[in-house]
Scaffold this active site. Structure first.
Site, short mmCIF file in Angstrom:
data_model
loop_
_atom_site.label_atom_id
_atom_site.label_comp_id
_atom_site.label_asym_id
_atom_site.label_seq_id
_atom_site.Cartn_x
_atom_site.Cartn_y
_atom_site.Cartn_z
N GLU A 247 0.88 -1.18 0.00
CA GLU A 247 0.00 0.00 0.00
C GLU A 247 0.91 1.21 0.00
O GLU A 247 1.44 1.59 1.04
CB GLU A 247 -0.85 0.01 1.27
CG GLU A 247 -1.89 -1.06 1.34
CD GLU A 247 -3.12 -0.72 0.53
OE1 GLU A 247 -3.41 0.48 0.36
OE2 GLU A 247 -3.78 -1.65 0.06
N CYS A 281 -2.34 8.79 2.86
CA CYS A 281 -2.02 8.37 1.49
C CYS A 281 -3.16 8.67 0.53
O CYS A 281 -2.94 8.84 -0.66
CB CYS A 281 -1.66 6.89 1.46
SG CYS A 281 -2.91 5.87 2.21
P1 NAD Z 1 10.07 6.68 4.62
O1 NAD Z 1 9.72 6.29 3.25
O2 NAD Z 1 11.50 6.59 5.04
O3 NAD Z 1 9.22 5.85 5.70
C1 NAD Z 1 7.87 5.54 5.55
C2 NAD Z 1 7.58 4.34 6.45
O4 NAD Z 1 8.33 3.24 5.97
C3 NAD Z 1 8.07 4.54 7.89
O5 NAD Z 1 7.15 3.95 8.77
C4 NAD Z 1 9.41 3.83 7.96
O6 NAD Z 1 9.67 3.31 9.24
C5 NAD Z 1 9.20 2.72 6.97
N1 NAD Z 1 10.44 2.34 6.31
C6 NAD Z 1 11.36 3.16 5.77
N2 NAD Z 1 12.37 2.46 5.23
C7 NAD Z 1 12.07 1.15 5.45
C8 NAD Z 1 12.72 -0.07 5.12
N3 NAD Z 1 13.86 -0.11 4.42
N4 NAD Z 1 12.14 -1.22 5.52
C9 NAD Z 1 10.96 -1.21 6.18
N5 NAD Z 1 10.29 -0.09 6.51
C10 NAD Z 1 10.85 1.08 6.14
O7 NAD Z 1 9.64 8.15 4.82
P2 NAD Z 1 9.07 8.99 6.00
O8 NAD Z 1 9.82 10.27 6.04
O9 NAD Z 1 8.89 8.26 7.30
O10 NAD Z 1 7.64 9.23 5.39
C11 NAD Z 1 7.56 10.08 4.27
C12 NAD Z 1 7.00 9.43 3.07
O11 NAD Z 1 6.52 8.13 3.30
C13 NAD Z 1 5.80 10.23 2.65
O12 NAD Z 1 6.20 11.18 1.72
C14 NAD Z 1 4.88 9.24 2.08
O13 NAD Z 1 5.13 9.16 0.70
C15 NAD Z 1 5.29 7.94 2.66
N6 NAD Z 1 4.33 7.40 3.64
C16 NAD Z 1 3.22 6.85 3.14
C17 NAD Z 1 2.29 6.34 4.02
C18 NAD Z 1 1.01 5.74 3.49
O14 NAD Z 1 0.04 5.70 4.22
N7 NAD Z 1 1.00 5.25 2.26
C19 NAD Z 1 2.50 6.39 5.38
C20 NAD Z 1 3.68 6.97 5.87
C21 NAD Z 1 4.59 7.47 4.97
#
Ligand code: NAD
Length: 477
Positions: A247, A281
């Site tokens: 997702e 999202c």
């Molecule tokens: P991010 O992409 O680093 O992290 C998003 C989520 O993924 C966090 O919970 C993080 O712990 C997890 N994550 C990150 N790298 C991971 C990995 N290698 N393995 C497993 N989990 C991992 O970015 P962020 O700064 O925390 O969030 C920003 C971006 O993330 C937003 O711009 C948005 O696009 C996306 N996001 C989307 C949703 C959603 O509901 N689809 C939710 C949170 C964040």
């Protein structure tokens, strides 16, 4: 001074610290202060979680589905009783208002209840005529990765269907919002969940995902987060061919047609857009308005955006709290600057509030050129772009002009416009004359770069099942 809270791992039925004592600070986004810490799992903790999940697998998968379901329904009731104090923790960690946190927990409860109530029926054999049937079988251990924006709902939408299907889960909670995972796992424990069926870990996300997905014990990956991280995880999962439910991001359009009722469209869009400071999202982010309504829509929406009360999330008068972390503020600054450098106009907002906390006001941009980053990168914050259109075909083309395809919305009363928009919008879900969150009984998933697989309802449970085909001659037993 009160002692800072420390959140723990839950491995093999026990709450405990990480084996090497490492912790990660938890920051209050309204004050920018560290107020708690969460244990970080080491490699040996992850190995223990894997072994414990695998040990519990046979007993959990062969337990009657009705019993699994009853346990989930009990957990839903226990979780509901925790809401009055759990909402305060969620609001402090995430920045959403208490009312938003309560609404979110209520949806998590609804999800456990729905999956629990339907566990038996969705685990039953499906006859296919006299000599064939499908026997749904649990796929095995699930690695679930959940983010910080809607931590309660997104944990529930992974844990509840996986457990209903008979799969043990290793859950990585969001380090930013550890209380939520703790309250939910504790509700399951109090409901009688056997040791090992859910293991909760926190730590360095990339290390945890690499470690878990490298193990052939894990059979399913389920992740909510950014498209970039989703792709990394899908690549890791390719080595062991783990089933993936991804997702990912969204950049949702709203098409406001010439016959739209602005008294309904403006509040519906504003309310859904600025919930959780736009960090959802499926929040609308690009508004396309039929030219005859454009000026009126813009002035009404700008007026609403200007009057939203921003403040401390625990103040009952607050309508929008801070953003969840400093990374989101940096992203808002970058996207706004890029758009204005290219000639966009800021109707309202556009700069961080000059006060402590990660506060960014509702921001409306117009005249945004097509190559501006804000039209292509998921904004994930309280930024809206508004642009006029002349024909429905043009609106559909603009609406589909991103790599994402999660949610799309439109406002019209005309049957032909509805048909054209439902058929033309490239999105996992299309909403007509309303904007609301996803309910527990409906399938939800993205197309294009918004991911694949479904969460929610029957399809959400099937995501964790092998639909085993049984065929032969005579009675099948
Ligand atoms: P991010 O992409 O680093 O992290 C998003 C989520 O993924 C966090 O919970 C993080 O712990 C997890 N994550 C990150 N790298 C991971 C990995 N290698 N393995 C497993 N989990 C991992 O970015 P962020 O700064 O925390 O969030 C920003 C971006 O993330 C937003 O711009 C948005 O696009 C996306 N996001 C989307 C949703 C959603 O509901 N689809 C939710 C949170 C964040």
């Amino acid at each position: 001074m009160t002692e800072a809270r420390s959140y723990q791992l839950f491995i093999n039925g026990k709450w405990r610290a990480g084996s090497d004592g490492a912790t990660i600070p938890v920051i209050n986004p309204a004050t920018e202060m560290v107020f708690a810490s969460v244990a970080a799992a080491s490699s040996s903790d992850l190995d223990e979680a894997l072994a414990s999940a695998e040990r519990s697998r046979r007993a959990w998968s062969s337990r009657p589905a009705k019993e699994r379901g009853d346990l989930l329904v009990r957990a839903a009731r226990i979780l509901a009783a925790k809401i009055p104090y759990a909402v305060k923790d969620l609001s402090t960690e995430q920045g959403k208002t208490i009312a938003e946190a309560a609404g979110e927990y209520a949806r998590a409860v609804e999800t456990f209840d729905w999956d629990g109530t339907h566990a038996e029926e969705l685990s039953a054999a499906i006859p296919m005529g006299p000599n064939r049937m499908i026997v749904p079988a649990p796929l095995g251990v699930v690695a679930a990765f959940t983010p910080w924006n809607y931590p309660a709902v997104l944990i529930a939408r992974k844990l509840a269907p996986a457990l209903a299907a008979g799969c043990p889960v290793i859950l990585k909670g969001a380090e930013e919002t550890p209380s939520v995972a703790m309250h939910i796992v504790e509700a399951l424990r109090e409901a009688g969940l056997p040791d090992g069926v859910v293991n909760l870990v926190f730590g360095v996300p990339s290390q945890i995902s690499r470690h878990l997905l490298n193990s052939p014990i894990v059979r399913v990956l389920t992740f909510t987060g950014s498209t970039a991280v989703g792709k990394q995880l899908a690549r890791l999962a390719a080595n062991n061919l783990q089933r993936c439910i991804l997702e990912l991001g969204g950049h949702s359009p709203v098409v406001v047609c010439a016959d739209a009722d602005l008294t309904k469209a403006v509040p519906a869009i504003s309310e859904y857009k600025f919930e959780c400071a736009g960090q959802s999202c499926n929040a609308p982010s690009r508004i396309l308005v039929a030219r005859p309504l454009y000026e009126e829509f813009l002035s009404r929406t700008t007026e609403v955006a200007r009057t939203i009360k921003i403040g401390a999330p625990d103040d009952p008068a607050t309508e929008m709290g801070p953003m969840a972390n400093a990374r989101r503020i940096e992203a808002m600054e970058r996207l706004t600057k890029d758009a204005t450098d290219r000639g966009a106009h800021v109707e309202t907002g556009g700069a961080r509030l000059d006060q402590l906390g990660f506060y960014w006001p509702p921001t409306i941009l117009t005249g945004v050129p097509k190559d501006a980053k804000v039209l292509h990168e998921e904004p994930f914050g309280p930024i809206l772009t508004v642009a006029p259109f002349d024909t429905i075909e043009e609106a559909i083309e603009e609406a589909n002009a991103t790599e994402y395809g999660l949610a799309a919305y439109f406002f019209t009363a005309a049957a032909n416009s509805k048909r054209e928009l439902i058929g033309g919008l490239a999105a996992g879900a299309v909403s007509v004359n309303y904007l609301k969150g996803v309910s527990a009984d409906a399938p939800y998933g993205g197309v294009k770069q918004s991911g694949y697989g479904y969460e929610g309802g029957e399809h959400g449970v099937r995501s964790f099942q092998n639909l085993k085909l049984v065929n032969g001659q005579g009675s099948l037993g």
